[in-house]
Design an enzyme around this catalytic site. Structure first.
Site, mmCIF file in Angstrom:
data_model
loop_
_atom_site.group_PDB
_atom_site.id
_atom_site.type_symbol
_atom_site.label_atom_id
_atom_site.label_comp_id
_atom_site.label_asym_id
_atom_site.label_seq_id
_atom_site.Cartn_x
_atom_site.Cartn_y
_atom_site.Cartn_z
ATOM 1 N N ARG A 135 -1.005 59.523 14.197
ATOM 2 C CA ARG A 135 -1.802 58.312 14.395
ATOM 3 C C ARG A 135 -3.015 58.264 13.469
ATOM 4 N NH1 ARG A 135 -2.547 58.644 20.796
ATOM 5 N NH2 ARG A 135 -2.721 60.865 20.207
ATOM 6 N N LYS B 142 -10.182 62.025 18.977
ATOM 7 C CA LYS B 142 -10.734 60.673 19.064
ATOM 8 C C LYS B 142 -12.258 60.706 19.046
ATOM 9 C CE LYS B 142 -6.947 58.389 21.556
ATOM 10 N NZ LYS B 142 -6.575 57.677 22.807
ATOM 11 N N ARG C 213 -11.885 52.239 25.342
ATOM 12 C CA ARG C 213 -10.656 53.043 25.315
ATOM 13 C C ARG C 213 -9.927 52.727 24.008
ATOM 14 N NH1 ARG C 213 -7.412 57.298 26.578
ATOM 15 N NH2 ARG C 213 -5.209 56.725 26.508
ATOM 16 N N GLY D 137 4.644 56.285 19.959
ATOM 17 C CA GLY D 137 5.120 57.659 19.814
ATOM 18 C C GLY D 137 4.211 58.537 18.981
ATOM 19 N N ASP E 259 0.851 64.758 15.462
ATOM 20 C CA ASP E 259 0.228 63.476 15.792
ATOM 21 C C ASP E 259 0.003 62.720 14.486
ATOM 22 O OD1 ASP E 259 -1.304 61.318 16.690
ATOM 23 O OD2 ASP E 259 -2.444 62.529 18.112
#
Length: 345
Positions: free
Chosen positions: A233, A259, A143, A198, A231
């Site tokens: 990230r 991902k 994960r 966030g 996003d």
């Protein structure tokens, strides 16, 4: 050497420097360089012990984590031998085989298990032996999880981040989940914990986004209104950490097609299976999170961010007719994998 006469002046300051593997796995092709600074055993309520790894990197000033199930999944940067270090130094930073116990003096051998680590004499690199180290070719349940203070610590019903984190731990610990028929990790797997609160905008901006959501915006609109990306990230940090841990074949716990794309780093790392993370309340109405906020959150993920879920659509959020279906999910998956032909679903 005993704890009483341990001299911390002998510690090698290079342990805080970031370095790659030097073989193309880490630090090349745009990947950040990561260094595991320390590792420690954590007894857990999930059943098996986990080994918490703390990472530094050359991309940001945050301390990212790997929650590792399985003593034999080893960080190459942590276990690499360093000049002038002692066996006590290695045990204190967590570069040991087996378990620590009072009176133990050697990190690289465990007399109780009858096992010893092997190293390259010229480079100090750990040599991966199947007797002592998890095989990179094993399919490993993983994960990649981003920090969520509100979901993990403040009982938030706005998201399912805390629920997903807990469930990932349970799935990795078990051999099989009867309710979903998902094959577990049987005590082997990794939760990469990225400090990207966030969706990368930070806790303060996330709280502002919550206020915008209460005023009627969805999660995508709120980020854009605050002049942030939808996003922000950077999942390449997670990829670099998995490579450092010697993981090659990933069974990825995710609904996020981005991902799936970002975990691939041929020929060293590939996603061999996507394991869906279906909200618990969707399969058992007496459990999980039930709120209009989380339903709006999940709807936005599906309809605006392409997440691989099929809605039950008995929502509080005034649902409109939708064409979301398993066929659409398959199309999204195919799109995510257009550059990754090695994935098996």
């Amino acid at each position: 050497m005993t704890i009483d006469n341990y001299d911390n002046s002998k510690q090698d300051s290079s342990k805080y420097e970031v370095s790659g593997t030097g073989d193309g796995r880490n630090g090349d092709g745009g990947l950040p360089l990561v260094q595991c600074v320390a590792r420690a055993r954590i007894p857990t309520t999930q059943g098996p012990d986990i080994f918490l790894h703390l990472y530094s990197n050359n991309r940001d000033n945050k301390e990212h984590l790997a929650i590792v199930f399985g003593e034999d999944i080893r960080s190459r940067s942590l276990f690499r031998r360093r000049q002038c270090e002692t066996q006590q130094d290695r045990m204190i930073r967590g570069a040991y085989i087996g378990k620590l116990y009072p009176g133990r003096t050697v990190a690289d051998e465990d007399d109780r298990l009858g096992l010893a680590l092997e190293f390259d004499d010229s480079t100090g690199e750990l040599l991966a032996s199947k007797a002592t180290t998890w095989d990179a070719h094993n399919d490993t349940l993983v994960r990649i999880h981003s920090e969520c203070y509100t979901g993990e610590n403040a009982w938030s019903a706005r998201c399912d981040c805390g629920e997903q984190f807990d469930r990932a731990g349970r799935l990795i610990a078990c051999d099989h989940e009867p309710t979903s028929n998902i094959k577990g990790g049987n005590g082997h797997g990794v939760i990469v914990y990225l400090r990207q609160e966030g969706r990368g905008i930070g806790l303060g901006e996330k709280l502002k986004a919550y206020n915008l959501q209460d005023l009627g915006a969805d999660t995508v609109q709120a980020n854009l209104m605050l002049k942030h990306p939808v996003d922000a990230r950077d999942f390449s940090l997670g990829k670099a950490i998995l490579l450092d841990l010697g993981i090659g074949n990933v069974r990825l716990l995710t609904n996020n097609p981005e991902k799936i794309k970002q975990v691939d780093h041929a020929p060293y790392l590939k996603c061999v299976e996507r394991v869906p993370m279906v909200p618990i309340h969707w399969t058992n109405s007496s459990e999980g999170i039930d709120s209009k906020e989380i339903e709006g959150y999940l709807r936005t993920k599906i309809e605006r961010m392409g997440h691989l879920l099929t809605e039950p659509l008995k929502l509080h959020t005034n649902p409109q007719p939708t064409e979301t279906s398993e066929a659409q999910n398959q199309n999204r998956m195919n799109s995510a994998l257009s550059s990754t032909s090695t994935l098996a679903i």
